[in-house]
Design an enzyme around this catalytic site. Structure first.
Site, PDB file in Angstrom:
ATOM      1  N   HIS A  73       0.846  -1.194   0.000  1.00 41.63           N
ATOM      2  CA  HIS A  73       0.000   0.000   0.000  1.00 41.63           C
ATOM      3  C   HIS A  73       0.880   1.241   0.000  1.00 41.63           C
ATOM      4  CE1 HIS A  73      -3.893  -1.926   1.804  1.00 41.63           C
ATOM      5  NE2 HIS A  73      -3.330  -2.703   0.885  1.00 41.63           N
ATOM      6  N   GLU A  75       0.900   3.917   1.763  1.00 44.72           N
ATOM      7  CA  GLU A  75       1.374   4.358   3.079  1.00 44.72           C
ATOM      8  C   GLU A  75       2.549   3.525   3.562  1.00 44.72           C
ATOM      9  OE1 GLU A  75      -3.258   4.541   3.352  1.00 44.72           O
ATOM     10  OE2 GLU A  75      -1.741   3.441   2.206  1.00 44.72           O
ATOM     11  N   CYS A 103      -6.191   2.031   5.801  1.00 44.56           N
ATOM     12  CA  CYS A 103      -6.841   0.780   6.175  1.00 44.56           C
ATOM     13  C   CYS A 103      -6.311   0.323   7.550  1.00 44.56           C
ATOM     14  CB  CYS A 103      -6.563  -0.275   5.103  1.00 44.56           C
ATOM     15  SG  CYS A 103      -4.844  -0.869   5.121  1.00 44.56           S
ATOM     16  N   CYS A 106      -2.399  -0.109   7.440  1.00 47.04           N
ATOM     17  CA  CYS A 106      -1.671   1.156   7.292  1.00 47.04           C
ATOM     18  C   CYS A 106      -1.869   2.064   8.498  1.00 47.04           C
ATOM     19  CB  CYS A 106      -2.096   1.851   6.007  1.00 47.04           C
ATOM     20  SG  CYS A 106      -1.644   0.907   4.529  1.00 47.04           S
TER      21      CYS A 106
END
Length: 173
Positions: A73, A75, A103, A106
């Site tokens: 991801h 992040e 999420c 993250c």
């Protein structure tokens, strides 16, 4: 090896913010540009930028599909870059700018990396964990808490980008 699908053309243009005013809109514009890069690679268009004392120390977009990695991801990748650049996993004093609320994975990483602040553009009531579906930052026994800026910074632009991507994905044969 199967051929990769051709990415859908991105109808959105990158932003070119003035270098003279390095505010939340400036850094979120850079995260937005990362999200456009993700779209152009057929990835979910989420971008992230980490800033410390006016310097960008990490920037990334989702690469889950191309890396075949569920943890790739924006992040997580930006946090990893920033930690490598600083030579320290503690990102104290740094701010993460991200186009959508993090999420669960993250959100945990933002707390564990000791970021000072997270500024996200689009709240996520389904999977967001910094105020959307739940708020890991509000857990009373967590030993670190983030400052949060929720929505308002390029929120419309980032929401439009995400919604257009998924609308095209659903109609693509």
């Amino acid at each position: 090896m199967a051929d990769l699908p051709t990415p859908l053309p991105c109808p959105f243009e990158k932003r070119f913010p003035s270098q003279l005013q390095r505010d939340d809109a400036f850094y979120m514009s850079l995260a937005y540009n990362q999200a456009i890069d993700a779209w152009r690679r057929d990835e979910v268009p989420i971008g992230a930028v980490i800033e410390l004392n006016g310097e960008i120390i990490g920037s990334a977009h989702n690469t889950v599909e191309s890396a075949h990695d569920p943890t790739a991801h924006a992040e997580i990748l930006a946090i990893t870059q920033a930690a490598a650049k600083l030579g320290n996993w503690r990102l104290e004093g740094a701010t993460l700018y991200v186009t959508k609320e993090p999420c669960p994975m993250c959100s945990g990483a933002t707390l564990m990396s000791r970021l000072k602040r997270v500024c996200y553009a689009v709240p996520d009531p389904k999977m967001g964990c910094l105020g959307g579906a739940t708020d890991l930052n509000a857990l009373p026994r967590v030993n670190h808490h983030l400052e949060l800026t929720v929505g308002g910074v390029l929120e419309t632009e980032c929401r439009d980008l995400l919604q257009a991507f998924f609308r095209l994905k659903r109609t693509d044969p």
